[in-house]
Enzyme design. Sequence first.
Site, PDB file in Angstrom:
ATOM      1  N   LYS A  15       0.836  -1.196   0.000  1.00 29.48           N
ATOM      2  CA  LYS A  15       0.000   0.000   0.000  1.00 29.48           C
ATOM      3  C   LYS A  15       0.880   1.257   0.000  1.00 29.48           C
ATOM      4  CE  LYS A  15      -3.901  -2.140   2.550  1.00 29.48           C
ATOM      5  NZ  LYS A  15      -4.680  -2.063   3.820  1.00 29.48           N
ATOM      6  N   PHE A  63     -15.307   4.456   7.816  1.00 28.96           N
ATOM      7  CA  PHE A  63     -13.966   4.820   7.341  1.00 28.96           C
ATOM      8  C   PHE A  63     -13.760   4.558   5.840  1.00 28.96           C
ATOM      9  CE2 PHE A  63     -13.809   0.499   9.178  1.00 28.96           C
ATOM     10  CZ  PHE A  63     -13.318  -0.230   8.107  1.00 28.96           C
ATOM     11  N   ARG A  96      -0.843 -14.295   4.947  1.00 27.94           N
ATOM     12  CA  ARG A  96      -1.610 -13.617   6.007  1.00 27.94           C
ATOM     13  C   ARG A  96      -0.830 -13.630   7.319  1.00 27.94           C
ATOM     14  NH1 ARG A  96      -6.206 -10.298   5.220  1.00 27.94           N
ATOM     15  NH2 ARG A  96      -6.858 -10.746   7.330  1.00 27.94           N
ATOM     16  N   ASN A 127      -1.798  -0.144   7.376  1.00 27.17           N
ATOM     17  CA  ASN A 127      -1.125  -1.392   7.741  1.00 27.17           C
ATOM     18  C   ASN A 127      -0.233  -1.968   6.641  1.00 27.17           C
ATOM     19  OD1 ASN A 127      -3.256  -2.099   6.169  1.00 27.17           O
ATOM     20  ND2 ASN A 127      -4.365  -3.233   7.738  1.00 27.17           N
ATOM     21  N   HIS A 130      -1.715  -5.306   1.789  1.00 32.25           N
ATOM     22  CA  HIS A 130      -2.957  -6.062   1.693  1.00 32.25           C
ATOM     23  C   HIS A 130      -2.603  -7.498   1.372  1.00 32.25           C
ATOM     24  CE1 HIS A 130      -6.908  -7.457   0.473  1.00 32.25           C
ATOM     25  NE2 HIS A 130      -6.304  -8.005  -0.561  1.00 32.25           N
TER      26      HIS A 130
HETATM   27  N1  UDP Z   1      -9.575  -1.018   8.125  1.00 32.92           N
HETATM   28  C1  UDP Z   1      -9.572   0.026   9.045  1.00 32.92           C
HETATM   29  N2  UDP Z   1     -10.310  -0.105  10.199  1.00 32.92           N
HETATM   30  C2  UDP Z   1     -11.028  -1.222  10.479  1.00 32.92           C
HETATM   31  C3  UDP Z   1     -11.031  -2.279   9.541  1.00 32.92           C
HETATM   32  C4  UDP Z   1     -10.294  -2.142   8.383  1.00 32.92           C
HETATM   33  O1  UDP Z   1      -8.904   1.037   8.821  1.00 32.92           O
HETATM   34  O2  UDP Z   1     -11.664  -1.286  11.535  1.00 32.92           O
HETATM   35  C5  UDP Z   1      -8.810  -0.882   6.859  1.00 32.92           C
HETATM   36  C6  UDP Z   1      -7.408  -1.511   6.967  1.00 32.92           C
HETATM   37  O3  UDP Z   1      -6.498  -0.723   6.189  1.00 32.92           O
HETATM   38  C7  UDP Z   1      -7.627  -2.876   6.357  1.00 32.92           C
HETATM   39  C8  UDP Z   1      -8.634  -2.567   5.255  1.00 32.92           C
HETATM   40  O4  UDP Z   1      -9.485  -1.559   5.815  1.00 32.92           O
HETATM   41  O5  UDP Z   1      -6.436  -3.462   5.871  1.00 32.92           O
HETATM   42  C9  UDP Z   1      -9.461  -3.756   4.803  1.00 32.92           C
HETATM   43  O6  UDP Z   1     -10.151  -4.311   5.890  1.00 32.92           O
HETATM   44  P1  UDP Z   1     -10.286  -5.891   6.104  1.00 32.92           P
HETATM   45  O7  UDP Z   1     -11.266  -6.103   7.192  1.00 32.92           O
HETATM   46  O8  UDP Z   1     -10.530  -6.554   4.791  1.00 32.92           O
HETATM   47  O9  UDP Z   1      -8.832  -6.296   6.681  1.00 32.92           O
HETATM   48  P2  UDP Z   1      -7.585  -7.032   6.002  1.00 32.92           P
HETATM   49  O10 UDP Z   1      -8.124  -8.126   5.132  1.00 32.92           O
HETATM   50  O11 UDP Z   1      -6.821  -5.989   5.206  1.00 32.92           O
HETATM   51  O12 UDP Z   1      -6.760  -7.559   7.152  1.00 32.92           O
HETATM   52 MG    MG Z   2      -9.599  -8.127   3.726  1.00 30.68          MG
END
Ligand code: UDP
Ligand code: MG
Length: 175
Positions: A15, A63, A96, A127, A130
């Site tokens: 990212k 968000f 992951r 974070n 992805h």
């Molecule tokens: N995200 C966030 N706050 C939250 C959940 C998600 O800012 O409470 C953002 C974060 O950057 C995350 C992305 O949205 O990586 C996608 O969310 P997801 O739940 O798919 O998490 P991931 O698969 O990336 O772990």
């Molecule tokens: Mg996700």
Amino acid sequence: MNTIKKNQATLILIKPDGLKKSLTGNILTRMAETKLEIAAAKMVRVSEELAAEHYKHLKDKPFFDELIRYLRGELHDRKKVMAMVYWGEEAIKKVREMAGATNPEEADPVSIRGAYGRITTKGLYENVIHASSNEEEAKREIQLWFAPDEIIVDLYPAKTIVEKEYKRRVWDTSA
Ligand code: UDP
Ligand code: MG
């Protein structure tokens, strides 16, 4: 007894915060520990449509708009992401695990997100990377970010189509 593990493909995005923090080399080195193969890689300028489609499962979250701005690089002055497909045994789980939990404060401190992620004052999780979380999501995301010929493994069924008025940019060798 040996259990045969399935080969899987998974999408990784570095990212814009990861690019801004010069973490590309570091992330590739960490990913090399998984012994997975890189099946595709490219830099992408992320359109509004691509970002919204990628994160469509979160469109009702408060968000969401900030998340789209984040993925498009508007928070980091880096209007690109690095997109990659990793391929091999248990690829989704391995990547992951290396990535760590979504919330960087809860992520294992030696994971990529735990080591380099942060939570902004607005509450967004920046974070760094992805990673697809299951096979169905991986397929959807890989097909969203890559065309069949950009991937060196035949992952999913593909077909050849002929387009009549197909416009594309080519190198101008006379310039
Ligand atoms: N995200 C966030 N706050 C939250 C959940 C998600 O800012 O409470 C953002 C974060 O950057 C995350 C992305 O949205 O990586 C996608 O969310 P997801 O739940 O798919 O998490 P991931 O698969 O990336 O772990
Ligand atoms: Mg996700």
